[in-house]
Design an enzyme around this catalytic site. Structure first.
Site, PDB file in Angstrom:
ATOM      1  N   ASN A   1      88.719  -6.576  10.838  1.00  0.00           N
ATOM      2  CA  ASN A   1      89.211  -6.118   9.539  1.00  0.00           C
ATOM      3  C   ASN A   1      88.478  -4.807   9.255  1.00  0.00           C
ATOM      4  O   ASN A   1      87.289  -4.809   8.936  1.00  0.00           O
ATOM      5  CB  ASN A   1      88.883  -7.194   8.497  1.00  0.00           C
ATOM      6  CG  ASN A   1      89.361  -6.818   7.117  1.00  0.00           C
ATOM      7  OD1 ASN A   1      89.924  -5.746   6.906  1.00  0.00           O
ATOM      8  ND2 ASN A   1      89.130  -7.690   6.155  1.00  0.00           N
TER       9      ASN A   1
ATOM     10  N   ARG B   1      88.623  -5.375 -10.349  1.00  0.00           N
ATOM     11  CA  ARG B   1      89.964  -4.885 -10.703  1.00  0.00           C
ATOM     12  C   ARG B   1      90.431  -5.534 -11.999  1.00  0.00           C
ATOM     13  O   ARG B   1      90.195  -6.720 -12.229  1.00  0.00           O
ATOM     14  CB  ARG B   1      90.972  -5.214  -9.597  1.00  0.00           C
ATOM     15  CG  ARG B   1      90.694  -4.516  -8.294  1.00  0.00           C
ATOM     16  CD  ARG B   1      91.838  -4.785  -7.296  1.00  0.00           C
ATOM     17  NE  ARG B   1      91.344  -4.592  -5.957  1.00  0.00           N
ATOM     18  CZ  ARG B   1      91.455  -5.477  -4.968  1.00  0.00           C
ATOM     19  NH1 ARG B   1      92.085  -6.634  -5.162  1.00  0.00           N
ATOM     20  NH2 ARG B   1      90.977  -5.219  -3.780  1.00  0.00           N
TER      21      ARG B   1
ATOM     22  N   GLU C   1      90.881 -17.032   6.661  1.00  0.00           N
ATOM     23  CA  GLU C   1      91.869 -15.990   6.971  1.00  0.00           C
ATOM     24  C   GLU C   1      91.726 -15.499   8.406  1.00  0.00           C
ATOM     25  O   GLU C   1      92.712 -15.241   9.081  1.00  0.00           O
ATOM     26  CB  GLU C   1      91.696 -14.819   6.003  1.00  0.00           C
ATOM     27  CG  GLU C   1      92.188 -15.156   4.616  1.00  0.00           C
ATOM     28  CD  GLU C   1      91.847 -14.087   3.596  1.00  0.00           C
ATOM     29  OE1 GLU C   1      90.712 -14.114   3.091  1.00  0.00           O
ATOM     30  OE2 GLU C   1      92.690 -13.240   3.319  1.00  0.00           O
TER      31      GLU C   1
END
Ligand code: ADP
Length: 407
Positions: free
Chosen positions: A7, A245, A389
């Site tokens: 990633n 966020r 994941e």
């Protein structure tokens, strides 16, 4: 077969190496602060008895290629390595954030796929360029290994038009691809699969709400095993309150910031992505610290938690309405798996109206196992399901490689 999952971020590379025959994690770690004078390289080896050995190396890592080469050196180290040399790695699975409408499934990477990922950069300017750099570097270091792209957006491609279209001029969708895409797809899909295996039913028979609460957070409504709505939007900024966020805000707020505070667009983007959410309200994005401060009577930490859980609860109600029938609610990721308080507050008061109620004692249990936490009177199963994941990316990568070989 050994598969390396990577990633690649703007200044980091996270990696995990799996032995797929046993589905075992062999090693993992991260190269951080790439390009800075004091980069950090972590390397964790996991023995067959599940013992971990972690080393942290301070180094200067000039760029991403240098970073991946250092990771390969560690993996192939004579004393602490887990592979003989790089040819031991059969395939590399890449997490790619944005696949737009083009990629509904993982795909074997070739020049055409690279070109398409590059074309999607305008939709994910903060993520796709580094993902792409990771792919190109891995191709140059591992020219003989299969490379597979697994997209964060792919699982959400079943969302119908009424849920993905923003009510702005239609040509902006047609010509500029502005619509809801959704992210964390690999994680949502992973916990749906685990729920279905746990209850022994096909996922096509199940209606679920999946709640991924990590640094980034999102929820999805799953009807008959397929995603029909999700909280993140064209970018990962929309929806739930997150670590830094904002999640949902009135779209006029950026204009107000621009007009009245004379902020430029880059600063507004940074404010909403990096200075908002939990951090914006109480100064930190670390939920553990926030909960400790809240327990100690800190007002802003309490408000942050209230706002955070209220948003989750609001979407549970919305998605129940969307689904009509609900079989289960799944909490996952760092906060979802580990915080009884956040799960409790997010579901509080939903017993009488929706038959969603948590058993406080079951909710308090910790561990890495899949567990049920609903009360005896709850009509809906409520579960904590750890997400993985990277293993999911490795499994998808293996499927693609096997399918290619059998052609
Ligand atoms: P990322 O999106 O970076 O993968 P994670 O899924 O690891 O994030 O989640 C990180 C968040 O999980 C952090 O806010 C962290 O404080 C929170 N977290 C981890 N353990 C706990 C815990 N025991 N209680 C509450 N929050 C926790």
């Amino acid at each position: 077969m050994k598969i390396l999952v990577i990633n690649t971020g703007s200044s980091s590379i996270k990696y995990k190496l799996f032995e797929m025959d046993s589905q075992r994690l062999l090693a993992s770690g991260m190269a951080e602060r790439i390009g800075e004078s004091q980069s950090v390289l972590t390397y964790k080896v996991i023995s067959e008895k599940n013992k971990e050995h972690v080393s942290e190396i301070n180094a200067t890592i000039h760029d991403h290629k240098h970073g991946l080469l250092r990771i390969v050196d560690l993996l192939a180290d004579k004393t602490s390595g887990v592979i003989a040399d790089k040819t031991d790695i059969s395939a590399i699975g890449h997490r790619v954030v944005h696949g737009g409408e083009q990629f509904k499934h993982p795909i074997l990477i070739d020049d055409t796929v690279i070109h398409a990922i590059r074309n999607h950069i305008p939709l994910a300017p903060l993520h796709n360029p580094s993902n792409l750099a990771g792919i190109e570097i891995a191709r140059s270091i591992f020219p003989d290994s299969a490379q597979v792209a697994v997209f964060d957006t792919a699982f959400h491609q079943t969302i119908p038009t009424k849920a993905f279209l923003y009510a702005i001029p239609y040509n902006l969708y047609e010509n500029k691809s502005i619509r809801r895409y959704g992210f964390h797809g690999t994680s949502h899909a992973n916990v749906v699969d685990k729920f279905s295996a746990y209850v022994g039913m096909q996922s096509s028979e199940l209606n679920l709400i999946t709640i991924h609460l990590g640094n980034g957070s999102s929820m999805a409504a799953i009807k008959n095993g397929q995603c029909v709505d999700t909280t993140m939007g064209m970018t990962p900024l929309e929806g739930l309150v997150m670590g830094t966020r904002s999640g949902d805000v009135d779209p006029s707020i950026p204009f107000f910031l621009s007009r009245h505070l004379k902020m430029n667009w880059n600063d507004v983007e940074t404010l909403l992505n990096k200075e908002s959410g939990l951090k914006g309200i109480c100064g930190t994005n670390d939920m553990r610290e926030i909960l400790q401060r809240r327990d100690a009577g800190d007002t802003l930490a309490d408000i942050a938690v209230e706002v955070y859980c209220y948003r989750v609860k609001k979407y549970i109600g919305a998605y129940y309405a969307v689904l009509g029938r609900l079989d289960g609610i799944i909490f996952t990721a760092g906060i979802g798996e580990n915080s009884p308080q956040i799960r409790e507050l997010s579901c509080s008061g939903l017993g009488a109206s929706m038959g969603i109620s948590i058993d406080s004692k079951k909710n308090e249990t910790h561990g890495n196992d899949i567990r049920e936490i609903q009360s005896e009177t709850s009509k809906i199963k409520i579960m904590v399901i750890p997400t993985d994941e990277e293993l999911a990316i490795a499994q998808e990568t293996k499927k693609i490689v096997d399918a290619f070989k059998s052609k």
